[in-house]
Design a protein around this motif. Structure first.
Motif, PDB file in Angstrom:
ATOM      1  N   CYS A   1       4.271  -1.939  12.978  1.00  0.00           N
ATOM      2  CA  CYS A   1       3.558  -0.957  13.808  1.00  0.00           C
ATOM      3  C   CYS A   1       2.548  -0.167  12.983  1.00  0.00           C
ATOM      4  O   CYS A   1       1.407   0.047  13.416  1.00  0.00           O
ATOM      5  N   VAL A   2       2.948   0.269  11.792  1.00  0.00           N
ATOM      6  CA  VAL A   2       2.035   1.025  10.935  1.00  0.00           C
ATOM      7  C   VAL A   2       0.864   0.151  10.500  1.00  0.00           C
ATOM      8  O   VAL A   2      -0.289   0.605  10.484  1.00  0.00           O
ATOM      9  N   TYR A   3       1.144  -1.112  10.191  1.00  0.00           N
ATOM     10  CA  TYR A   3       0.067  -2.028   9.791  1.00  0.00           C
ATOM     11  C   TYR A   3      -0.926  -2.244  10.932  1.00  0.00           C
ATOM     12  O   TYR A   3      -2.140  -2.321  10.709  1.00  0.00           O
ATOM     13  N   GLY A   4      -0.416  -2.342  12.163  1.00  0.00           N
ATOM     14  CA  GLY A   4      -1.300  -2.534  13.301  1.00  0.00           C
ATOM     15  C   GLY A   4      -2.138  -1.308  13.623  1.00  0.00           C
ATOM     16  O   GLY A   4      -3.254  -1.439  14.143  1.00  0.00           O
ATOM     17  N   LEU A   5      -1.619  -0.121  13.319  1.00  0.00           N
ATOM     18  CA  LEU A   5      -2.339   1.114  13.640  1.00  0.00           C
ATOM     19  C   LEU A   5      -3.335   1.535  12.557  1.00  0.00           C
ATOM     20  O   LEU A   5      -4.201   2.365  12.826  1.00  0.00           O
ATOM     21  N   CYS A   6      -3.204   0.976  11.372  1.00  0.00           N
ATOM     22  CA  CYS A   6      -4.064   1.397  10.260  1.00  0.00           C
ATOM     23  C   CYS A   6      -5.322   0.538  10.202  1.00  0.00           C
ATOM     24  O   CYS A   6      -5.294  -0.656  10.475  1.00  0.00           O
TER      25      CYS A   6
ATOM     26  N   SER B   1      -5.937   0.980   2.493  1.00  0.00           N
ATOM     27  CA  SER B   1      -6.205   1.027   1.060  1.00  0.00           C
ATOM     28  C   SER B   1      -5.333   2.055   0.345  1.00  0.00           C
ATOM     29  O   SER B   1      -4.718   1.764  -0.660  1.00  0.00           O
ATOM     30  N   ARG B   2      -5.301   3.249   0.859  1.00  0.00           N
ATOM     31  CA  ARG B   2      -4.446   4.285   0.261  1.00  0.00           C
ATOM     32  C   ARG B   2      -4.073   5.258   1.366  1.00  0.00           C
ATOM     33  O   ARG B   2      -4.812   6.178   1.675  1.00  0.00           O
ATOM     34  N   GLY B   3      -2.933   5.063   1.960  1.00  0.00           N
ATOM     35  CA  GLY B   3      -2.565   5.912   3.079  1.00  0.00           C
ATOM     36  C   GLY B   3      -1.209   5.569   3.636  1.00  0.00           C
ATOM     37  O   GLY B   3      -0.292   5.166   2.899  1.00  0.00           O
ATOM     38  N   PRO B   4      -1.045   5.685   4.944  1.00  0.00           N
ATOM     39  CA  PRO B   4       0.285   5.545   5.563  1.00  0.00           C
ATOM     40  C   PRO B   4       0.921   4.183   5.347  1.00  0.00           C
ATOM     41  O   PRO B   4       2.144   4.101   5.197  1.00  0.00           O
ATOM     42  N   TYR B   5       0.124   3.110   5.357  1.00  0.00           N
ATOM     43  CA  TYR B   5       0.731   1.768   5.302  1.00  0.00           C
ATOM     44  C   TYR B   5       1.541   1.567   4.023  1.00  0.00           C
ATOM     45  O   TYR B   5       2.727   1.216   4.071  1.00  0.00           O
ATOM     46  N   LEU B   6       0.921   1.796   2.870  1.00  0.00           N
ATOM     47  CA  LEU B   6       1.624   1.593   1.603  1.00  0.00           C
ATOM     48  C   LEU B   6       2.754   2.597   1.441  1.00  0.00           C
ATOM     49  O   LEU B   6       3.856   2.244   0.992  1.00  0.00           O
ATOM     50  N   THR B   7       2.518   3.837   1.838  1.00  0.00           N
ATOM     51  CA  THR B   7       3.548   4.879   1.675  1.00  0.00           C
ATOM     52  C   THR B   7       4.769   4.595   2.537  1.00  0.00           C
ATOM     53  O   THR B   7       5.917   4.630   2.060  1.00  0.00           O
TER      54      THR B   7
ATOM     55  N   ALA C   1       2.385  -5.169   0.661  1.00  0.00           N
ATOM     56  CA  ALA C   1       1.674  -3.923   0.964  1.00  0.00           C
ATOM     57  C   ALA C   1       0.775  -3.515  -0.200  1.00  0.00           C
ATOM     58  O   ALA C   1      -0.357  -3.056   0.007  1.00  0.00           O
ATOM     59  N   TYR C   2       1.255  -3.686  -1.424  1.00  0.00           N
ATOM     60  CA  TYR C   2       0.431  -3.332  -2.590  1.00  0.00           C
ATOM     61  C   TYR C   2      -0.791  -4.244  -2.696  1.00  0.00           C
ATOM     62  O   TYR C   2      -1.909  -3.781  -2.965  1.00  0.00           O
ATOM     63  N   ARG C   3      -0.585  -5.555  -2.485  1.00  0.00           N
ATOM     64  CA  ARG C   3      -1.716  -6.488  -2.550  1.00  0.00           C
ATOM     65  C   ARG C   3      -2.723  -6.210  -1.436  1.00  0.00           C
ATOM     66  O   ARG C   3      -3.932  -6.275  -1.648  1.00  0.00           O
ATOM     67  N   THR C   4      -2.224  -5.902  -0.242  1.00  0.00           N
ATOM     68  CA  THR C   4      -3.118  -5.555   0.867  1.00  0.00           C
ATOM     69  C   THR C   4      -3.898  -4.293   0.561  1.00  0.00           C
ATOM     70  O   THR C   4      -5.099  -4.202   0.850  1.00  0.00           O
ATOM     71  N   SER C   5      -3.222  -3.312  -0.032  1.00  0.00           N
ATOM     72  CA  SER C   5      -3.891  -2.073  -0.395  1.00  0.00           C
ATOM     73  C   SER C   5      -4.986  -2.320  -1.430  1.00  0.00           C
ATOM     74  O   SER C   5      -6.101  -1.788  -1.311  1.00  0.00           O
TER      75      SER C   5
END
Length: 208
Positions: free
Chosen positions: A94-99, A105-111, A167-171
Motif C-alpha cells: 500500500c505504501v509503495y502504491g501511494l508513493c 527516494s527518501r521518505g515513507p516507503y523506505l522508512t 526497498a533500499y535498491r528502489t530508493s
C-alpha cells in the motif's frame, strides 16, 4: 566437392535466421528481467503473502488451522507467522502504491518498510526461541515436522530481509532518477538565463 550457390544461400539464410532468433530471445529475456527488477516490490509482496501460508498449510490440516486460531498459544501456534507476513506485505504494498518518485527516494516507503521488516524479524526471532526450545510436536511428528517449522521461520525471515534490500535498491534508483532530472532542469534553466543575454549582446553589436 564445392557447394552450389543455392546451397550457400540456404546456409546463409539459416545462420542469419538463427542469429536473429538468438538476438530476439536475448532482447525478450532482458526485457523480462528488467520488468522483474522494476516490479520487484510487488512480486516480493505477493510472495510474502503466499509462501508462508503455503508452508503452514503443509504443516497442518484446515481443521488444525482453525483450532490454532481459537486456541492460540505463542509458544506452540504457528498461525501468526503467515498472518504477520500477510500484514507486512499488505502495508508495504500500500505504501509503495501511494508513493511517487520523491517519496520513494527518501521518505515513507523506505522508512515504513524498515519498520515493518525489522519488527517482524524481532517477533519471529523471539517466537523461534520458544518454539525450537521445546520438543517437536504436530501431525507429522519427528524430523519432517521440525524441518517444515524451520522452513516456515526461515521463509518469513528471508522475505523480511528481502523487503529491506528491495526497498533500499528502489530508493537508490529513484534518487539517481531525481538527480538526473535535477541536472537536466538546472541545464535548461542555465540556457534560459544565458540565451536572453546572448540575444541582447547581438542586438547591441548590430546597432554599432
Amino acid at each position: 566437392m564445392g557447394f552450389s550457390k543455392e546451397e550457400i544461400s540456404k546456409s546463409t539464410r539459416f545462420w542469419s535466421s538463427l542469429w536473429r532468433g538468438i538476438k530476439t530471445v536475448f532482447v525478450l529475456f532482458t526485457m523480462f528481467l528488467s520488468f522483474l527488477l522494476v516490479s520487484a516490490p510487488i512480486f516480493l509482496a505477493v510472495a510474502d503473502a503466499l509462501l508462508p501460508s503455503a508452508l503452514l498449510h503443509r504443516l497442518s490440516s484446515p481443521a488444525n488451522l482453525s483450532s490454532h486460531l481459537t486456541n492460540y498459544d505463542f509458544r506452540h501456534s504457528l498461525i501468526d507467522i503467515p498472518l504477520i507476513s500477510i500484514v507486512r506485505s499488505a502495508v508495504i504494498l500500500c505504501v509503495y502504491g501511494l508513493c511517487d518518485g520523491p517519496k520513494l527516494s527518501r521518505g515513507p516507503y523506505l522508512t515504513i518498510t524498515m519498520i515493518c521488516s525489522v519488527s517482524s524479524l524481532i517477533y519471529v526471532s523471539l517466537k523461534a526461541a520458544f518454539v525450537f526450545g521445546e520438543p517437536a510436536n504436530g501431525d507429522g511428528g519427528g524430523s519432517y515436522f521440525r524441518a517444515a517449522e524451520v522452513a516456515l521461520f526461515l521463509c518469513s525471515s528471508v522475505l523480511a530481509i528481502g523487503h529491506i534490500v528491495v526497498a533500499y535498491r528502489t530508493s537508490c534508483k529513484e534518487r539517481r532518477k531525481l538527480l538526473v532530472f535535477k541536472i537536466d532542469i538546472e541545464a535548461v534553466s542555465a540556457c534560459k538565463n544565458v540565451y536572453p543575454r546572448y540575444q541582447k549582446i547581438l542586438q547591441q553589436e548590430r546597432l554599432k
